[in-house]
Motif scaffolding. Structure first.
Motif, PDB file in Angstrom:
ATOM      1  N   LEU A 331      30.832  -4.791 -12.571  1.00 40.09           N
ATOM      2  CA  LEU A 331      31.333  -3.416 -12.556  1.00 40.09           C
ATOM      3  C   LEU A 331      30.724  -2.628 -13.711  1.00 40.09           C
ATOM      4  O   LEU A 331      30.367  -1.452 -13.557  1.00 40.09           O
ATOM      5  CB  LEU A 331      32.857  -3.419 -12.644  1.00 40.09           C
ATOM      6  N   VAL A 332      30.575  -3.267 -14.871  1.00 38.70           N
ATOM      7  CA  VAL A 332      29.958  -2.611 -16.030  1.00 38.70           C
ATOM      8  C   VAL A 332      28.535  -2.178 -15.699  1.00 38.70           C
ATOM      9  O   VAL A 332      28.126  -1.047 -15.972  1.00 38.70           O
ATOM     10  CB  VAL A 332      29.959  -3.553 -17.248  1.00 38.70           C
ATOM     11  N   THR A 333      27.774  -3.069 -15.075  1.00 40.34           N
ATOM     12  CA  THR A 333      26.394  -2.763 -14.712  1.00 40.34           C
ATOM     13  C   THR A 333      26.335  -1.619 -13.709  1.00 40.34           C
ATOM     14  O   THR A 333      25.502  -0.717 -13.817  1.00 40.34           O
ATOM     15  CB  THR A 333      25.708  -4.005 -14.118  1.00 40.34           C
ATOM     16  N   THR A 334      27.219  -1.657 -12.723  1.00 37.38           N
ATOM     17  CA  THR A 334      27.244  -0.616 -11.692  1.00 37.38           C
ATOM     18  C   THR A 334      27.484   0.756 -12.307  1.00 37.38           C
ATOM     19  O   THR A 334      26.801   1.730 -11.980  1.00 37.38           O
ATOM     20  CB  THR A 334      28.332  -0.922 -10.652  1.00 37.38           C
ATOM     21  N   VAL A 335      28.456   0.848 -13.205  1.00 39.82           N
ATOM     22  CA  VAL A 335      28.763   2.121 -13.862  1.00 39.82           C
ATOM     23  C   VAL A 335      27.610   2.565 -14.761  1.00 39.82           C
ATOM     24  O   VAL A 335      27.228   3.740 -14.774  1.00 39.82           O
ATOM     25  CB  VAL A 335      30.075   2.004 -14.668  1.00 39.82           C
ATOM     26  N   SER A 336      27.029   1.625 -15.494  1.00 43.15           N
ATOM     27  CA  SER A 336      25.940   1.957 -16.421  1.00 43.15           C
ATOM     28  C   SER A 336      24.724   2.522 -15.705  1.00 43.15           C
ATOM     29  O   SER A 336      23.985   3.330 -16.268  1.00 43.15           O
ATOM     30  CB  SER A 336      25.513   0.709 -17.207  1.00 43.15           C
ATOM     31  N   CYS A 337      24.510   2.099 -14.462  1.00 44.19           N
ATOM     32  CA  CYS A 337      23.291   2.452 -13.737  1.00 44.19           C
ATOM     33  C   CYS A 337      23.488   3.513 -12.663  1.00 44.19           C
ATOM     34  O   CYS A 337      22.574   3.757 -11.877  1.00 44.19           O
ATOM     35  CB  CYS A 337      22.701   1.198 -13.087  1.00 44.19           C
ATOM     36  N   HIS A 338      24.645   4.166 -12.616  1.00 42.81           N
ATOM     37  CA  HIS A 338      24.907   4.985 -11.429  1.00 42.81           C
ATOM     38  C   HIS A 338      24.026   6.226 -11.338  1.00 42.81           C
ATOM     39  O   HIS A 338      23.891   6.794 -10.246  1.00 42.81           O
ATOM     40  CB  HIS A 338      26.398   5.339 -11.313  1.00 42.81           C
ATOM     41  N   HIS A 339      23.409   6.655 -12.427  1.00 41.58           N
ATOM     42  CA  HIS A 339      22.439   7.745 -12.331  1.00 41.58           C
ATOM     43  C   HIS A 339      20.994   7.243 -12.380  1.00 41.58           C
ATOM     44  O   HIS A 339      20.069   8.027 -12.170  1.00 41.58           O
ATOM     45  CB  HIS A 339      22.651   8.772 -13.449  1.00 41.58           C
ATOM     46  N   ALA A 340      20.831   5.959 -12.668  1.00 38.45           N
ATOM     47  CA  ALA A 340      19.489   5.372 -12.733  1.00 38.45           C
ATOM     48  C   ALA A 340      19.514   3.978 -12.134  1.00 38.45           C
ATOM     49  O   ALA A 340      19.277   2.989 -12.825  1.00 38.45           O
ATOM     50  CB  ALA A 340      18.998   5.328 -14.179  1.00 38.45           C
TER      51      ALA A 340
END
Length: 415
Positions: A331-340
């Motif tokens: 979930l952390v990765t998904t949020v961190s990358c949601h614009h990239a």
């Protein structure tokens, strides 16, 4: 007008009844105005025909969209898409959906809401953190140390981290928080899940959905309560969470369209995807206002303006914050990358959240002070392997679910 074969359907026709697939599931609801992309999708699915309303009568409202209203709608909506390539199939489909939705709203007498900038008093607010004091990690660390995070979060976390915890213990901990329990049960019993029988207790919800799923939802809802002290001059918190919930709904629906099942983690990722923006508003209010003005002046998405003004943007802050709060790494990765999402190539969940955020803004579920649709990453779209025609179905399915969930969390409508 009656039932027409699919080849006789034309854009602008309005469905007189719910259109069901061969499996009995609703494809399109009564009152939906057909578009080229929707008709094409029906052909591909082998739908033989549909009941359409008589253009001269029947249920008013949906059939009152005129060419003039479509033009007015398009002139307003096109500004949202300036950061995108309208020739891209996915963006073209979303643009068509957004124009039609706005035209229907105009036909029903709902005026276009003017864009509202920051309250002038916000410009005088001083930042509480400066670059010379440290980096982004220090900014997040200062927030983690000072935030009055709900005790229920840590209690749920403690149970989940125990190797001998049981589903009953999870249910017992959550049930002790009456506010959290009420919100969870409203969510579980909403059309979002479409359960055949009403769930009247957290223990029953755990049985139906699983302890991990219910716990993830509970943690996400608890995290919403960590930011209650942001001045209203800076941000309308209800509008912020309405956008976030819309992204969560679209993320879960897109997950279902891509992988055959949406996950609670995708919904929670949507709800929390912009939480880094709250840290920026809280710690750097003056810089946040500068970024808003930069975005408006340059007609660029706010995430781009943040990078220009601050040197970083909210997804990085949000990811670091959720990591510090010990949310699941995925979930952390998904949020961190949601614009990239290209920074996590092949990651379906990051691509799903990226598209869900774009859909929410495109369809008018915009975050405060940010009406520009973020730029679509073509590689992320390719990762999902979706037919653009599916976006209309997701948009339509999400419409009522978003209203239902927002109503559960915010029973009093905003002015």
């Amino acid at each position: 007008m009656g039932r027409l074969p699919v080849d006789a359907l034309e854009p602008g026709m309005v469905l007189a009844s719910d259109l069901l697939g061969s499996d009995g599931k609703m494809l399109l609801p009564k009152g939906m105005t057909l578009t080229d992309s929707l008709i094409g999708s029906l052909r591909k699915r082998g739908v033989p025909g549909a009941d359409v309303a008589d253009s001269g009568g029947g249920d008013a409202g949906a059939g009152d969209v005129t060419e003039a209203l479509l033009q007015e709608s398009a002139a307003h909506v096109v500004r949202r898409f300036l950061a995108n390539d309208l020739s891209h199939p996915a963006i073209a489909a979303l643009y068509e959906i957004a124009v039609m939705a706005q035209a229907h709203a105009l036909a029903e007498g709902v005026p276009i809401v003017p864009e509202i900038g920051p309250n002038p008093r916000a410009e005088s607010m001083g930042d509480l953190f400066f670059r010379e004091e440290g980096g982004v990690e220090d900014l997040v660390d200062s927030e983690v140390k000072l935030a009055s995070f709900p005790d229920i979060y840590f209690k749920i976390r403690q149970v989940l981290d125990s190797p001998v915890s049981t589903s009953a213990q999870v249910a017992d901990v959550i049930s002790k928080d009456t506010s959290l329990t009420a919100k969870l049960l409203k969510l579980v019993n909403s059309p979002f899940y479409g359960l055949p029988h009403r769930v009247d207790s957290i223990s029953r919800a755990v049985i139906v959905l699983g302890s991990q799923e219910v716990s993830t939802l509970a943690l996400g809802i608890a995290a919403m309560n960590a930011f209650k002290d942001i001045p209203p001059e800076l941000i309308n918190m209800r509008t912020f969470w309405e956008h976030s919930m819309a992204v969560g709904v679209f993320a879960r629906l897109l997950g279902d369209a891509v992988a055959g099942k949406g996950s609670e983690r995708l919904f929670v990722a949507g709800v929390l995807h912009d939480i880094g923006r709250l840290v920026i508003f809280k710690k750097l209010p003056h810089a946040a206002v500068e970024a808003i003005y930069y975005a408006k002046g340059n007609m660029t998405p706010l995430c781009v303006a943040e990078s220009e003004v601050l040197g970083f943007s909210h997804p990085l802050i949000g990811g670091l914050l959720l990591k510090a709060w010990k949310f699941p790494e995925a979930l952390v990765t998904t949020v961190s990358c949601h614009h990239a999402p290209s920074s996590s190539p092949g990651d379906v969940e990051a691509a799903v959240l990226h598209l869900a955020d774009i859909m929410a803004v495109a369809l008018g579920h915009t975050p405060p002070a940010s009406v520009m649709v973020p730029a679509l990453d073509p590689d992320a779209w390719a990762t999902l392997g979706l037919d653009p025609d599916r976006l209309a179905e997701v948009a339509d399915a999400g419409r009522d679910q978003i209203d239902e969930i927002v109503g559960a969390f915010f029973p009093v409508r905003k002015n």
